[in-house]
Design an enzyme around this catalytic site. Structure first.
Site, PDB file in Angstrom:
ATOM      1  NE  ARG A 182      47.548 -29.643  49.184  1.00 28.55           N
ATOM      2  CZ  ARG A 182      47.787 -30.424  48.142  1.00 28.55           C
ATOM      3  NH1 ARG A 182      48.162 -29.898  46.992  1.00 28.55           N
ATOM      4  NH2 ARG A 182      47.665 -31.718  48.253  1.00 28.55           N
TER       5      ARG A 182
ATOM      6  CE  LYS B 100      47.420 -49.574  39.700  1.00 31.39           C
ATOM      7  NZ  LYS B 100      48.656 -48.834  39.392  1.00 31.39           N
TER       8      LYS B 100
ATOM      9  N   GLY C 225      44.772 -39.338  49.818  1.00 28.69           N
ATOM     10  CA  GLY C 225      43.991 -38.408  49.007  1.00 28.69           C
ATOM     11  C   GLY C 225      42.517 -38.735  48.867  1.00 28.69           C
TER      12      GLY C 225
ATOM     13  N   GLY D 208      50.918 -39.481  50.254  1.00 28.88           N
ATOM     14  CA  GLY D 208      52.071 -40.378  50.179  1.00 28.88           C
ATOM     15  C   GLY D 208      52.979 -40.283  51.389  1.00 28.88           C
TER      16      GLY D 208
HETATM   17  P1  AMP Z   1      43.823 -45.199  45.578  1.00 34.66           P
HETATM   18  O1  AMP Z   1      44.392 -43.970  44.970  1.00 34.66           O
HETATM   19  O2  AMP Z   1      44.619 -46.431  45.369  1.00 34.66           O
HETATM   20  O3  AMP Z   1      43.405 -44.980  47.027  1.00 34.66           O
HETATM   21  O4  AMP Z   1      42.487 -45.509  44.771  1.00 34.66           O
HETATM   22  C1  AMP Z   1      41.393 -44.645  44.771  1.00 34.66           C
HETATM   23  C2  AMP Z   1      40.566 -44.950  43.574  1.00 34.66           C
HETATM   24  O5  AMP Z   1      40.163 -46.310  43.593  1.00 34.66           O
HETATM   25  C3  AMP Z   1      39.298 -44.141  43.509  1.00 34.66           C
HETATM   26  O6  AMP Z   1      39.390 -43.244  42.435  1.00 34.66           O
HETATM   27  C4  AMP Z   1      38.210 -45.177  43.277  1.00 34.66           C
HETATM   28  O7  AMP Z   1      37.333 -44.809  42.251  1.00 34.66           O
HETATM   29  C5  AMP Z   1      38.979 -46.407  42.876  1.00 34.66           C
HETATM   30  N1  AMP Z   1      38.262 -47.642  43.212  1.00 34.66           N
HETATM   31  C6  AMP Z   1      37.730 -47.986  44.386  1.00 34.66           C
HETATM   32  N2  AMP Z   1      37.094 -49.171  44.293  1.00 34.66           N
HETATM   33  C7  AMP Z   1      37.232 -49.604  43.035  1.00 34.66           C
HETATM   34  C8  AMP Z   1      36.788 -50.770  42.335  1.00 34.66           C
HETATM   35  N3  AMP Z   1      36.072 -51.712  42.939  1.00 34.66           N
HETATM   36  N4  AMP Z   1      37.129 -50.868  41.039  1.00 34.66           N
HETATM   37  C9  AMP Z   1      37.858 -49.902  40.437  1.00 34.66           C
HETATM   38  N5  AMP Z   1      38.293 -48.788  41.031  1.00 34.66           N
HETATM   39  C10 AMP Z   1      37.994 -48.633  42.328  1.00 34.66           C
END
Ligand code: AMP
Length: 396
Positions: A35, A198, A354, A377
């Site tokens: 950064r 999510k 990220g 974000g």
């Molecule tokens: P996000 O910050 O919403 O982009 O989520 C990223 C995180 O989602 C990463 O740390 C992954 O380990 C997690 N992730 C991806 N696929 C899965 C899954 N099938 N079950 C649980 N966690 C997951």
């Protein structure tokens, strides 16, 4: 709008909002200086055009007031090395200390202010605090894209005190130029790949993308909310029960807008969440009771890759599985490689958020995609079509 490229900084003091929120170890040493490096072109441009630079940033999330581990003083030596210029440090970002130091600042010199977030007025977007910062300089430059979606004193409010002399730094300019490429006039076919844990974090961006993309690929943990909504068996996989209706709604919307919404057809399931789990491959809607899906399967990787290969514009946000663990990284790695291949064949690829950025770096592919956004974000909000306070404050 003024441009940093052509502005005459001679004898001017430029107040630059940078993102120096870098990780420090327990000895206060910088463990990843990306950064800081990213801000160097903007800093050097001001210095080489005869100006002086006053840098302001946040670091970490201090609770109230000063905390040694969040002090920006730990960055001074490294910053001086990277810029090749003398760097002075002000123990506070507001009041007499920085004011006196600013007055004494000569062209070619850099003054780094202490962590903005040692004052709660920063995140509150206080007018008075912003006025205090503005009083230090002649020109304002925002080069912190990662905080551009916040209406903080240093990211947005301060710009009001420079009605004429405000502009973006090179980093934000580059971010906007690349994101606008996929927002405004994407070459078709346009494929978005959304992953991560999510659905709830990504509903707005998915809705916005449905008006623009030809293909919407869904992977990662959010898959299971869609699969459950369609009546599949997802075992103990991650799911947002309160978002099943929204998932159904998104599927319908995709249909009515002629967007091909593509879900994985198979997955790697595990008997527990860990690298030492027993694993096997099953159909995506046949996860056995007690098991959980942690990565997309081989068939899905090749189906997704085929679509990616035919695309001319690609947006990727969020991993396809728990790529942090070796057993569940093949899906994410496979998709990252497919995007790199498509880019080599002439597609424009934008990676943002990220965890997909972490993935692309993990597989050493950051040079093989068109642009890696550092925004997180901020990038998502911009892509949702929202006006970012930090961007609007400069453009207005
Ligand atoms: P996000 O910050 O919403 O982009 O989520 C990223 C995180 O989602 C990463 O740390 C992954 O380990 C997690 N992730 C991806 N696929 C899965 C899954 N099938 N079950 C649980 N966690 C997951």
């Amino acid at each position: 709008m003024k441009s940093i490229e052509t502005f005459d900084f001679k004898k001017k003091k430029a107040l630059i909002r940078v993102d120096f929120n870098v990780p420090l170890n327990e000895n206060h040493e910088i463990t990843d200086d990306n950064r800081i490096r990213a801000a160097i072109p903007t800093i050097k441009q001001v210095l080489s055009s005869g100006g002086s630079v006053i840098l302001m940033s946040h670091l970490g999330r201090p609770k109230t007031g000063y905390e040694e581990k969040f002090s920006l003083k730990h960055l001074v030596r490294h910053l001086s090395k990277l810029t090749g210029a003398p760097v002075k440090f002000a123990d506070d970002c507001i009041g007499n200390i920085p004011m006196e130091m600013s007055k004494a600042l000569k062209p070619g010199e850099i003054l780094l202010l202490e962590n903005l977030r040692f004052h709660k007025e920063e995140t509150k977007g206080s007018e008075e605090f912003a006025a205090g910062l503005a009083a230090l300089a002649d020109v304002y430059i925002n080069d912190a894209f990662g905080t551009a979606h916040r209406a903080h004193a240093s990211t947005a409010i301060v710009a009001n005190y420079f009605p004429e002399d405000k502009m973006f730094g090179y980093l934000i300019e580059k971010e906007l130029e690349n994101i606008d490429k996929v927002l405004e006039d994407p070459k078709k076919p346009y494929t978005a790949i959304m992953g991560g844990a999510k659905v709830s974090d990504k509903i707005l961006i998915i809705e916005n993308l449905l008006d623009r993309v030809d293909n919407l690929i869904i992977g990662g943990g959010m898959t299971y909310t869609f699969i459950k909504a369609m009546g599949g068996n997802i075992g103990n996989s991650i799911v947002e029960e309160d978002k099943l209706d929204i998932a159904r709604d998104l599927i319908e919307k995709a249909k009515s807008k002629n967007v091909r919404l593509v879900l994985p057809t198979d997955n790697i399931v595990a008997d527990k969440f860990g690298n030492d789990a027993s694993v096997k491959e099953t159909g995506i809607d046949q996860v056995p009771e007690g098991w959980l899906g942690l990565d997309i399967g081989k068939k899905s990787v090749s189906e997704f890759s085929a679509i990616i290969n035919e695309s001319k514009t690609i947006l990727w946000n969020g991993p396809m599985g728990v790529f942090e663990m070796e057993k569940f990284e093949a899906g994410t790695k496979g998709i990252a490689m497919a995007i790199a291949d498509a880019t080599a064949n002439g597609a424009f690829s934008l990676i943002g958020g990220g965890d997909s950025v972490a993935a692309i770096n993990k597989y050493n592919l950051s040079e093989k995609v068109s642009f890696v956004s550092t925004g997180g974000g901020a990038m998502l909000e911009y892509m949702e079509g929202r006006e970012l306070p930090g961007i609007a404050a400069i453009r207005s």
